[in-house]
Scaffold this motif. Structure first.
Motif, PDB file in Angstrom:
ATOM      1  N   GLY A 237       0.790  -1.231   0.000  1.00 46.29           N
ATOM      2  CA  GLY A 237       0.000   0.000   0.000  1.00 46.29           C
ATOM      3  C   GLY A 237       0.815   1.270   0.000  1.00 46.29           C
ATOM      4  O   GLY A 237       0.269   2.364   0.208  1.00 46.29           O
ATOM      5  N   PHE A 238       2.135   1.167  -0.233  1.00 47.23           N
ATOM      6  CA  PHE A 238       2.997   2.350  -0.183  1.00 47.23           C
ATOM      7  C   PHE A 238       3.270   2.903  -1.588  1.00 47.23           C
ATOM      8  O   PHE A 238       3.437   2.131  -2.537  1.00 47.23           O
ATOM      9  N   PRO A 239       3.353   4.248  -1.677  1.00 43.72           N
ATOM     10  CA  PRO A 239       3.776   4.887  -2.936  1.00 43.72           C
ATOM     11  C   PRO A 239       5.287   4.783  -3.059  1.00 43.72           C
ATOM     12  O   PRO A 239       6.027   5.398  -2.273  1.00 43.72           O
ATOM     13  N   VAL A 240       5.769   3.990  -4.005  1.00 43.34           N
ATOM     14  CA  VAL A 240       7.202   3.711  -4.134  1.00 43.34           C
ATOM     15  C   VAL A 240       7.646   3.994  -5.567  1.00 43.34           C
ATOM     16  O   VAL A 240       6.980   3.596  -6.519  1.00 43.34           O
ATOM     17  N   GLU A 241       8.758   4.709  -5.675  1.00 40.63           N
ATOM     18  CA  GLU A 241       9.299   5.081  -6.987  1.00 40.63           C
ATOM     19  C   GLU A 241      10.602   4.340  -7.242  1.00 40.63           C
ATOM     20  O   GLU A 241      11.376   4.087  -6.311  1.00 40.63           O
ATOM     21  N   PHE A 242      10.825   3.980  -8.510  1.00 38.17           N
ATOM     22  CA  PHE A 242      12.085   3.353  -8.932  1.00 38.17           C
ATOM     23  C   PHE A 242      12.656   4.218 -10.053  1.00 38.17           C
ATOM     24  O   PHE A 242      11.955   4.560 -10.997  1.00 38.17           O
ATOM     25  N   PHE A 243      13.913   4.607  -9.869  1.00 38.59           N
ATOM     26  CA  PHE A 243      14.548   5.494 -10.857  1.00 38.59           C
ATOM     27  C   PHE A 243      16.022   5.141 -10.985  1.00 38.59           C
ATOM     28  O   PHE A 243      16.605   4.463 -10.122  1.00 38.59           O
TER      29      PHE A 243
END
Ligand SMILES: O=S(=O)(O)c1ccc(O)c(O)c1
Ligand SMILES: [Fe+2]
Length: 349
Positions: free
Chosen positions: A115-121
């Protein structure tokens, strides 16, 4: 399904704050973080050893919340693999163009299975690294972002999810029945990039920055005193049992918890042993046996979905750590088998 993309480390967090100027006073004037860019909407901050554009974004908004936790992956090609992975899991996935977050290239932001907002960059602007800028470093110089800690109701399920992304467990806290109360997992060769704290979630427990020396943490406390802001200190300074790090927990003007942390240990060999602590061991969270303040167990930051709305919290069904380690009824020990003395009891409310 095991992921086929390579996460390197916890890289940046985006926090929603109500008053940018007040937050700037805390993170810049007191903690000494370096401003890479600031405008009416956001401030982009980095610590002294960091050369990527930022490790913390403070974005103005009406309600304090976590907007994103971001992990750096090993190449731009891994970003597309990450997107495909979370699409295959049926997660909400947002493809972000280069510059959607200032200083960050093409990225993918998801709502992960917890349920977490997670970014991959990967692609990110390089800026001046202040490693040797002793002309501007204060007495509490912070080196780098070290880890995230999240509240999640089912620690074993969250641990299995992170293990599917290639993370490995370094330490955990269990009881004799095998209930898992907390777990620490890593990609970089230190104790953790992510820690899982059993509790209602998804909520952010804290973000943590590292310093090189304990005295820098003590100096931050002295500086807070000088500003008559000692109430920003929630827990510590002290020595953790888990991780062995010297620590301090602060609450920022919006209540977001920030840990300043130093001197954990190397975990990079394939056979790095897992350390399991007894939840009744009164030295597990503070090696000197000092009680954990109740707010540290209960309070966390709301997280937002990709549209900016708060995500509903799911309560933990298993016992809460703060319930099982109250010293008054002998549930904690310094020396196994001996009752706790009256004066060092945890969670006295
Ligand atoms: O309090 S604990 O010793 O369990 C602990 C260890 C490492 C951390 O980063 C932390 O936040 C808390
Ligand atoms: Fe931490």
């Amino acid at each position: 399904m095991t992921a086929d993309f390579d996460i390197i480390r916890a890289a940046y967090a985006e926090l929603i704050v109500r008053d940018l100027a007040e937050s700037r006073r805390f993170y810049v004037d007191i903690l000494g973080l370096v401003v890479t860019h600031e405008d009416d909407e956001a401030i982009y901050l980095r610590a002294f050893e960091e050369y990527l554009h930022h490790s913390l974004v403070l974005r103005q908004g009406p309600v304090p919340a976590l907007a994103a936790l971001a992990y750096r992956v090993r190449s731009q090609a891994e970003v597309a693999k990450a997107a495909a992975h979370f699409e295959s899991l049926g997660c909400s996935v947002e493809h972000r163009a280069s510059g959607a977050t200032r200083g960050i290239g093409e990225a993918v932001r998801v709502i992960d299975p917890l349920g977490f907002p997670v970014e991959f960059f990967y692609d990110a602007d390089h800026v001046e690294r202040y490693t040797r800028r002793y002309d501007v470093q204060g007495s509490g110089a912070i080196s780098r972002l070290d880890h995230f800690n999240i509240f999640t109701p089912d620690v074993p399920a969250a641990q299995a999810y992170y293990e599917s992304l290639g993370f490995r467990v370094s330490e955990d806290i269990q009881d004799e029945a095998g209930t898992v109360y907390a777990s620490w997992l890593y990609r970089k060769a230190t104790v953790h990039d992510i820690a899982l704290t059993g509790g209602g979630g998804p909520r952010l427990h804290h973000i943590a920055f590292a310093t090189h020396e304990r005295n820098q943490i003590v100096n931050i406390c002295d500086t807070l005193g000088a500003y008559r802001l000692s109430d920003r200190i929630e827990r510590g300074p002290g020595r953790h049992g888990v991780s062995n790090a010297f620590y301090l927990y602060l609450r920022d003007p919006d209540g977001h918890r920030v840990e300043i942390y130093t001197h954990d240990y190397y975990t990079g060999d394939p056979d790095n042993p897992v350390v399991t602590w007894d939840v009744h061991d009164n030295q597990r969270r503070d090696w000197w046996g000092n009680p954990v303040v109740p707010s540290w167990y209960s309070e966390g930051s709301t997280v937002l979905d990709l549209g900016g709305s708060p995500i509903t919290i799911t309560e933990r069904t298993e016992t809460e750590e703060s319930e099982v380690t109250i010293g008054a009824d002998g549930f904690s020990y310094t020396r196994k088998g001996e009752a706790m003395p009256e004066y060092k009891l945890g969670n006295q409310v």
